[in-house]
Design an enzyme around this catalytic site. Structure first.
Site, mmCIF file in Angstrom:
data_model
loop_
_atom_site.group_PDB
_atom_site.id
_atom_site.type_symbol
_atom_site.label_atom_id
_atom_site.label_comp_id
_atom_site.label_asym_id
_atom_site.label_seq_id
_atom_site.Cartn_x
_atom_site.Cartn_y
_atom_site.Cartn_z
ATOM 1 C CG HIS A 34 -4.508 -4.191 1.915
ATOM 2 N ND1 HIS A 34 -4.277 -5.338 1.195
ATOM 3 C CD2 HIS A 34 -3.547 -4.160 2.881
ATOM 4 C CE1 HIS A 34 -3.215 -5.972 1.702
ATOM 5 N NE2 HIS A 34 -2.752 -5.268 2.716
ATOM 6 C CG HIS A 59 0.606 -1.879 3.388
ATOM 7 N ND1 HIS A 59 1.576 -2.719 2.906
ATOM 8 C CD2 HIS A 59 -0.384 -2.693 3.856
ATOM 9 C CE1 HIS A 59 1.199 -3.978 3.064
ATOM 10 N NE2 HIS A 59 0.010 -3.986 3.649
ATOM 11 C CD GLU A 60 -3.216 -1.578 6.269
ATOM 12 O OE1 GLU A 60 -4.177 -2.195 5.749
ATOM 13 O OE2 GLU A 60 -2.206 -2.162 6.726
ATOM 14 C CG HIS A 106 -7.068 -5.545 -4.272
ATOM 15 N ND1 HIS A 106 -6.392 -6.597 -3.726
ATOM 16 C CD2 HIS A 106 -7.462 -5.964 -5.500
ATOM 17 C CE1 HIS A 106 -6.369 -7.610 -4.589
ATOM 18 N NE2 HIS A 106 -7.009 -7.245 -5.661
HETATM 19 ZN ZN LIG Z 1 -1.122 -5.703 3.975
#
Ligand SMILES: [Zn+2]
Length: 672
Positions: A468, A464-465, A471
């Site tokens: 980010h 998940h991190e 991105h």
């Molecule tokens: Zn998040």
């Protein structure tokens, strides 16, 4: 030289000391203020080069230096650093607040928008100017003097009311405790929770076990306590916090109506029909009606599954644990028993299969394969010996970006997992400045020379991190304000992170990330299948619960009829969507701080919204092979690369070829 004032390369973490903070902040803030004041003067043309660029340069330095300080404050705190951080925080906050209210800036941005030079800006720059104007307007900058004064008063009042809401809730939570004196009344509660409860009683000079409404105490009782009346006592106390049933000074009921009234007044001053429209203005969702339609559809599709979940739970409760009339305070308890009976596996067992080197290699391999990148260890000054540093290059060897990986918990680090930007991609006179990210987790450090082991949840969090992080790192935008995660709509920002989580449920990906710590064997497929089944346990019930909260939040800020209370509204919505109707005394609105004290007002839907986007985006990989580089490149160039330079819905449609649909999310949650 003060290392915080060196912007020539990576942060000089090995040299930064608490005494560097104040002089650096003073110098950079003075430069920022001077630049802003110069830029708004008459003589300065409202062009990108003369007006925006100098401010961007000055503000970037401040945010980079302060970013390093707050990063250290989060991951390597010390009394001296904390003091320096707290001493400077108010000044920094004040500076940014003043920027948002600066009339000279607003006038100049308007002049730029209306000038002939606006047409010559690139699309990212145009978006930055438009975002600035939007934020000024939402901040009341366009109002006539008298109305502006009232608007500012409302903002201050709202801030005070929100703070009071949160305080009341905290005080009400702290005001309750329940001491159990008989050990027999505690059957089922785990030993470590009991030790904590005994210690809490001892601290009060009492015998027995003290329970409170804080999660680490409340939740295990609700999940494990065999004694039904104990669960009921705690449940009743929990759901009536900050209501008329307790201390009237701590009752949030009047605050709720005041907050709603003031939000409505502020919205109307700004020329909107209701507060929901204000909230959605900078978001991806366009209208309250669109959000309501989305929630209603999802609710209708999930409801039969939620009802099935409930039937299963009722049958199990009456047949196997002897609870015939399932009540609100039985749900967590019965669910935990059902979960163990149906899907039990040990987290500890799973953990033995996920050693850090395997997990990192597996995660990097996914990204290298779908985007055609290379990730390799590199070196940089860091704040702790255990921090790793990596470089990402493209297939031609060109540097794309770098990231720090700080995996382990330690006393000087705050909890949780998060990504933050150290340096953001932009074009400078010397060329492209490549981005740098911080990835932080709180996992158990390796012991005795063996690699660290991660639970499957921890692996998911890491993905998940990293999502980010990618991105931020894979952006191709060259203007700071919309580069990477900057300027991305709030309800779309979790798309890239949740997207990455999907790979953790892909057998062909997961098995290559596993190697048993002792035997060296891969994760058995049968164990993986159990994990997958457990993932969707009660997903119908959980979905309708989230929808209940989201509908409540949206109607409250969109079309609450005069005279109807928040409590009446939630009760009505429950009749429509919920499969669990709580007792009459339940006062959920009084502790819904997400929307009354946090930033989620008319925004709670975004949890489900972002899940729909990420699931639907991932479905295109499922349709074409999950490690398909062609689809990977499309995801990169249409979504990750775009940053906030265009509306998220346009990016999504460019990638997917159509509007988002909810089908993939339902399928991923076992509801298809
Ligand atoms: Zn998040």
């Amino acid at each position: 030289m003060n290392p915080l004032l060196d912007f020539s390369g990576l942060p000089r973490f090995a040299e930064i000391r608490p005494e560097h903070v104040t002089p650096a902040v003073d110098e950079l803030l003075a430069a920022c203020r001077q630049t802003v004041e110069h830029c708004v003067t008459e003589g300065v043309e409202p062009t990108w080069a003369d007006f925006v660029a100098p401010m961007e340069d000055a503000n970037e330095k401040l945010s980079r230096a302060w970013g390093q300080v707050s990063h250290l404050h989060s991951v390597m705190d010390s009394p001296e650093l904390r003091e320096a951080y707290n001493a400077n925080l108010p000044t920094i906050t004040e500076y940014y607040a003043a920027l948002g209210q600066h009339e000279g800036l607003f006038r100049k941005f308007k002049a730029l928008k209306n000038s002939t030079s606006f047409a010559s800006l690139n699309s990212a720059q145009k978006k930055i100017v438009e975002n600035e104007l939007r934020d000024f307007k939402l901040g009341g900058a366009e109002l006539p003097e008298a109305e502006k004064k009232r608007f500012m008063e409302i903002q201050q009042e709202l801030a005070a009311l929100s703070a009071k809401f949160e305080e009341n809730l905290l005080d009400a939570t702290n005001a309750f405790s329940h001491v159990v004196e008989n050990r027999d009344d505690l059957t089922g509660i785990p030993e470590d929770v009991l030790e904590m409860a005994a210690e809490a009683a001892r601290m009060d000079g009492k015998a027995g076990w003290k329970f409170t409404l804080h999660m680490p105490s409340y939740l295990p009782v609700m999940q494990y306590a065999e004694k039904r009346s104990l669960r009921e006592t705690l449940y009743r106390a929990y759901v009536t916090r900050a209501s008329e049933f307790g201390d009237t000074k701590l009752d949030n009921t009047p605050l709720i109506s005041q907050i709603l009234k003031l939000r409505d007044e502020a919205a109307k001053l700004l020329g909107f029909d209701n507060y929901a429209e204000v909230s959605l203005e900078p978001k991806m969702a366009e209208t309250p009606a669109q959000v309501l339609e989305f929630l209603t559809e999802l609710g209708q599709r999930a409801r039969p599954y939620a009802e099935n979940d409930m039937v299963e739970l009722r049958e199990f409760s009456s047949k196997e644990i002897g609870v015939k009339d399932l009540q609100a305070w039985d749900i967590a308890y019965a669910s935990e028993k059902l979960r163990v009976a149906r899907y039990s596996f040990s987290d500890h067992e799973v953990k033995q299969y996920f050693p850090e080197p395997q997990v990192l290699a597996g995660m990097f391999k996914v990204v290298e394969t779908i985007y055609g990148l290379h990730i390799r260890p590199s070196s940089a000054p860091t704040w702790h010996d255990s921090v790793k540093f990596f470089e990402i290059t493209d297939h031609g060897g060109q540097k794309i970006g770098e990231f720090y990986l700080d995996l382990y918990a330690r006393p000087s680090k705050r909890g949780g997992a998060w990504m933050d930007d150290a340096i953001t991609r932009r074009r400078k006179d010397q060329g492209i400045q490549t981005p740098v990210a911080y990835l932080n987790c709180n996992y158990t450090a390796p012991l005795g020379g063996k690699p660290a082991l991660f639970t499957h949840d921890e692996v998911i969090t890491l993905f998940h991190e990293f999502g980010h992080g990618l991105h931020h790192l894979l952006t191709r935008i060259e203007d700071l304000g919309v580069s990477g995660i900057n300027g991305v709509e709030w309800d779309a920002v979790e798309l890239p992170s949740q997207f990455m989580e999907n790979f953790c449920w892909e057998w062909d990906v997961v098995r290559h990330m596993t190697r048993h710590a002792d035997t060296g064997e891969q994760l058995p497929k049968s164990l993986f299948d159990k994990m997958l089944a457990a993932k969707n346990f009660q997903s119908g019930m959980q979905t309708v619960r989230q929808i209940e909260f989201s509908l409540f939040d949206m109607h409250l800020h969109f079309d609450l009829p005069p005279g109807k209370t928040a409590l009446q509204l939630i009760n009505e919505i429950r009749q429509q969507v919920a499969v669990i109707i709580p007792p009459d005394y339940n006062r959920f609105p009084n502790n819904f701080s997400h929307i009354f004290a946090g930033g989620y007002a008319a925004g709670y839907y975004s949890y489900k919204w972002a899940e729909v986007l990420s699931a639907d985006a991932y479905a295109l990989f499922e349709e074409n092979g999950v490690l398909n580089p062609e689809i990977g490149h499309r995801f990169w160039s249409e979504i990750l690369a775009q940053g906030g330079a265009r509306p998220a819905i346009e990016s999504f449609k460019a990638f997917r070829g159509r509007e988002p649909t909810i089908d993939a999310l339902l399928r991923h949650n076992g509801m298809a």
